[in-house]
Design an enzyme around this catalytic site. Structure first.
Site, PDB file in Angstrom:
ATOM      1  N   SER A 159       2.358  -6.409   7.216  1.00 28.09           N
ATOM      2  CA  SER A 159       0.941  -6.308   7.579  1.00 28.09           C
ATOM      3  C   SER A 159       0.066  -6.915   6.495  1.00 28.09           C
ATOM      4  O   SER A 159      -0.948  -7.560   6.779  1.00 28.09           O
ATOM      5  CB  SER A 159       0.555  -4.839   7.767  1.00 28.09           C
ATOM      6  OG  SER A 159       1.322  -4.268   8.792  1.00 28.09           O
ATOM      7  N   SER A 160       0.447  -6.698   5.249  1.00 30.78           N
ATOM      8  CA  SER A 160      -0.321  -7.252   4.141  1.00 30.78           C
ATOM      9  C   SER A 160      -0.230  -8.784   4.139  1.00 30.78           C
ATOM     10  O   SER A 160      -1.229  -9.472   3.897  1.00 30.78           O
ATOM     11  CB  SER A 160       0.200  -6.696   2.813  1.00 30.78           C
ATOM     12  OG  SER A 160      -0.614  -7.137   1.759  1.00 30.78           O
ATOM     13  N   ASP A 208      -1.907  -1.238  11.045  1.00 29.95           N
ATOM     14  CA  ASP A 208      -2.308  -1.108   9.639  1.00 29.95           C
ATOM     15  C   ASP A 208      -2.619  -2.474   9.016  1.00 29.95           C
ATOM     16  O   ASP A 208      -2.690  -2.604   7.803  1.00 29.95           O
ATOM     17  CB  ASP A 208      -1.243  -0.345   8.824  1.00 29.95           C
ATOM     18  CG  ASP A 208       0.087  -1.063   8.774  1.00 29.95           C
ATOM     19  OD1 ASP A 208       0.238  -2.106   9.440  1.00 29.95           O
ATOM     20  OD2 ASP A 208       0.986  -0.574   8.064  1.00 29.95           O
ATOM     21  N   PRO A 234       9.535  -4.747  -0.332  1.00 29.24           N
ATOM     22  CA  PRO A 234      10.690  -4.555   0.545  1.00 29.24           C
ATOM     23  C   PRO A 234      10.250  -4.363   2.001  1.00 29.24           C
ATOM     24  O   PRO A 234       9.244  -3.689   2.258  1.00 29.24           O
ATOM     25  CB  PRO A 234      11.369  -3.293   0.012  1.00 29.24           C
ATOM     26  CG  PRO A 234      10.520  -2.763  -1.068  1.00 29.24           C
ATOM     27  CD  PRO A 234       9.389  -3.685  -1.338  1.00 29.24           C
ATOM     28  N   LYS A 264       0.850  -1.206   0.000  1.00 32.66           N
ATOM     29  CA  LYS A 264       0.000   0.000   0.000  1.00 32.66           C
ATOM     30  C   LYS A 264       0.876   1.244   0.000  1.00 32.66           C
ATOM     31  O   LYS A 264       2.048   1.211   0.391  1.00 32.66           O
ATOM     32  CB  LYS A 264      -0.924   0.023   1.222  1.00 32.66           C
ATOM     33  CG  LYS A 264      -0.223   0.001   2.602  1.00 32.66           C
ATOM     34  CD  LYS A 264       0.265   1.331   3.122  1.00 32.66           C
ATOM     35  CE  LYS A 264       0.953   1.188   4.487  1.00 32.66           C
ATOM     36  NZ  LYS A 264       1.771   2.352   4.869  1.00 32.66           N
ATOM     37  N   GLY A 304       7.505   1.264   4.757  1.00 30.00           N
ATOM     38  CA  GLY A 304       6.292   2.091   4.702  1.00 30.00           C
ATOM     39  C   GLY A 304       5.285   1.605   3.680  1.00 30.00           C
ATOM     40  O   GLY A 304       4.320   2.292   3.357  1.00 30.00           O
ATOM     41  N   LEU A 305       5.519   0.392   3.156  1.00 30.44           N
ATOM     42  CA  LEU A 305       4.608  -0.174   2.147  1.00 30.44           C
ATOM     43  C   LEU A 305       3.684  -1.230   2.739  1.00 30.44           C
ATOM     44  O   LEU A 305       2.875  -1.829   2.022  1.00 30.44           O
ATOM     45  CB  LEU A 305       5.418  -0.785   0.990  1.00 30.44           C
ATOM     46  CG  LEU A 305       6.234   0.203   0.151  1.00 30.44           C
ATOM     47  CD1 LEU A 305       7.162  -0.536  -0.806  1.00 30.44           C
ATOM     48  CD2 LEU A 305       5.309   1.135  -0.630  1.00 30.44           C
TER      49      LEU A 305
HETATM   50  O1  C5P Z   1       0.898  -1.095  15.698  1.00 28.03           O
HETATM   51  P1  C5P Z   1       2.212  -1.101  14.994  1.00 28.03           P
HETATM   52  O2  C5P Z   1       3.100  -2.223  15.424  1.00 28.03           O
HETATM   53  O3  C5P Z   1       2.078  -1.028  13.520  1.00 28.03           O
HETATM   54  O4  C5P Z   1       2.914   0.263  15.417  1.00 28.03           O
HETATM   55  C1  C5P Z   1       4.300   0.436  15.447  1.00 28.03           C
HETATM   56  C2  C5P Z   1       4.634   1.670  16.262  1.00 28.03           C
HETATM   57  O5  C5P Z   1       4.211   2.851  15.564  1.00 28.03           O
HETATM   58  C3  C5P Z   1       3.955   1.754  17.601  1.00 28.03           C
HETATM   59  O6  C5P Z   1       4.712   1.102  18.596  1.00 28.03           O
HETATM   60  C4  C5P Z   1       3.895   3.248  17.845  1.00 28.03           C
HETATM   61  O7  C5P Z   1       5.143   3.727  18.295  1.00 28.03           O
HETATM   62  C5  C5P Z   1       3.697   3.812  16.457  1.00 28.03           C
HETATM   63  N1  C5P Z   1       2.286   4.077  16.120  1.00 28.03           N
HETATM   64  C6  C5P Z   1       1.624   5.126  16.733  1.00 28.03           C
HETATM   65  N2  C5P Z   1       0.314   5.372  16.394  1.00 28.03           N
HETATM   66  C7  C5P Z   1      -0.321   4.621  15.473  1.00 28.03           C
HETATM   67  C8  C5P Z   1       0.340   3.549  14.846  1.00 28.03           C
HETATM   68  C9  C5P Z   1       1.645   3.300  15.190  1.00 28.03           C
HETATM   69  O8  C5P Z   1       2.187   5.825  17.574  1.00 28.03           O
HETATM   70  N3  C5P Z   1      -1.582   4.897  15.158  1.00 28.03           N
END
Ligand code: C5P
Length: 281
Positions: free
Chosen positions: A103-104, A136, A94, A11, A98-99
């Site tokens: 998660s996908s 995500d 990769p 994404k 940021g893609l």
């Molecule tokens: O939930 P996920 O593992 O994708 O998030 C990684 C990190 O990104 C979290 O530990 C947090 O530091 C940050 N994050 C955030 N707010 C979000 C999503 C992610 O602060 N809505």
């Protein structure tokens, strides 16, 4: 029971605004996520003992930390039963860029488990399960284009009838997501996504390009000067960052235009580029 196949698309975030910090430490987001036709292949064979994961990229771990395994565990927990299976992942997205690659993959595992074990779960249930181990991850259950709020897990599907043509620029810089959020200076005048959403839904591509926006770009640029330099040199193309980086992208008029500009950027910036249109499932 036989093997099932799912595509796990990457994404980009066409819009990403951070509305505030929450008591749980996460940030309240408003982001438009959009799947592109760069994808990992996921094969899931039900049966055997436990969960076995095999990944084409030796740099990717295959243990309980892998989001694909976390997806199985989360569904097991939700339904109170085990889902023994062998998962094979052919990686093209990769990692750490940021893609949304990991998660996908996790979203694709949940879809594959639902099919392979004949569960017939509604998308909303799978999204709910996905939200238990990532922010995500839920988007990738239905994919396409969606407005994502909350931590990113509250999904409103959106119309985007006209495919967009992207150049993805992969600088190969590892940008840790928590660092970017930590370094962010919160705004008290958040950028609205209304005009971008309307232009997407009416297929007004020319109207989408100038409205692309990512609030996380500023802290990422501050923390990573080489990313800042690259974004400056890609400014004429209208490039922005995806997610928490480091992938940058811009929209082109056509596939040919994207291929031409991808070659230009590869040569002038000495970075990897990928041309990808909007994904169709
Ligand atoms: O939930 P996920 O593992 O994708 O998030 C990684 C990190 O990104 C979290 O530990 C947090 O530091 C940050 N994050 C955030 N707010 C979000 C999503 C992610 O602060 N809505």
């Amino acid at each position: 029971m036989s093997e099932v196949y799912e595509r796990a698309f990457a994404k980009v975030n066409l819009h990403l605004e951070v509305l505030g910090k929450r008591p749980d430490g996460y940030h309240e987001l408003e982001t438009i996520m959009h799947e592109v036709e760069l994808f990992d292949d996921l094969y899931l064979m039900p049966g055997g003992d436990g969960v076995r994961l095999e990944v084409s990229d030796p740099a990717v771990g295959v243990g309980e930390d892998n989001l694909a395994v976390k997806a199985v565990r989360a569904l097991e927990k939700r339904l109170g039963r085990s889902f023994p299976c062998a998962i094979r992942l052919v990686k093209r997205i990769p990692a750490g860029g940021g893609l949304g690659g990991g998660s996908s993959d996790a979203g694709a595992v949940l879809r594959a488990l639902d099919r392979a074990f004949g569960l017939g779960l509604p998308a909303e249930t799978l999204e709910d399960v996905a939200a238990t181990f990532g922010s995500d991850t839920s988007f990738f259950i239905r994919g396409g284009t969606a407005m994502c709020r909350g931590r990113g897990e509250i999904i409103t599907p959106m119309a985007a009838p006209k495919p967009l043509h992207f150049v993805l620029v992969l600088p190969g810089i590892h940008v840790p997501t928590p660092l970017v959020f930590k370094s962010l200076r919160l705004t008290d005048s958040p950028r609205a996504s209304y005009d971008l959403a309307r232009n997407l839904s009416t297929g007004n591509v020319a109207g989408v390009v100038p409205l692309l926006f990512n609030r996380l770009e500023e802290p990422a640029r501050r923390e990573f000067p080489e990313l800042d330099r690259l974004l400056s040199s890609l400014a004429p193309y209208g490039a922005i960052m995806s997610g928490s980086g480091s992938t940058l992208f811009f929209v082109c008029d056509s596939r040919e235009d994207a291929e031409q500009k991808g070659r230009e950027v590869r040569a002038s910036c000495n970075t990897k580029t990928v041309v990808a249109a909007s994904a169709s499932r």
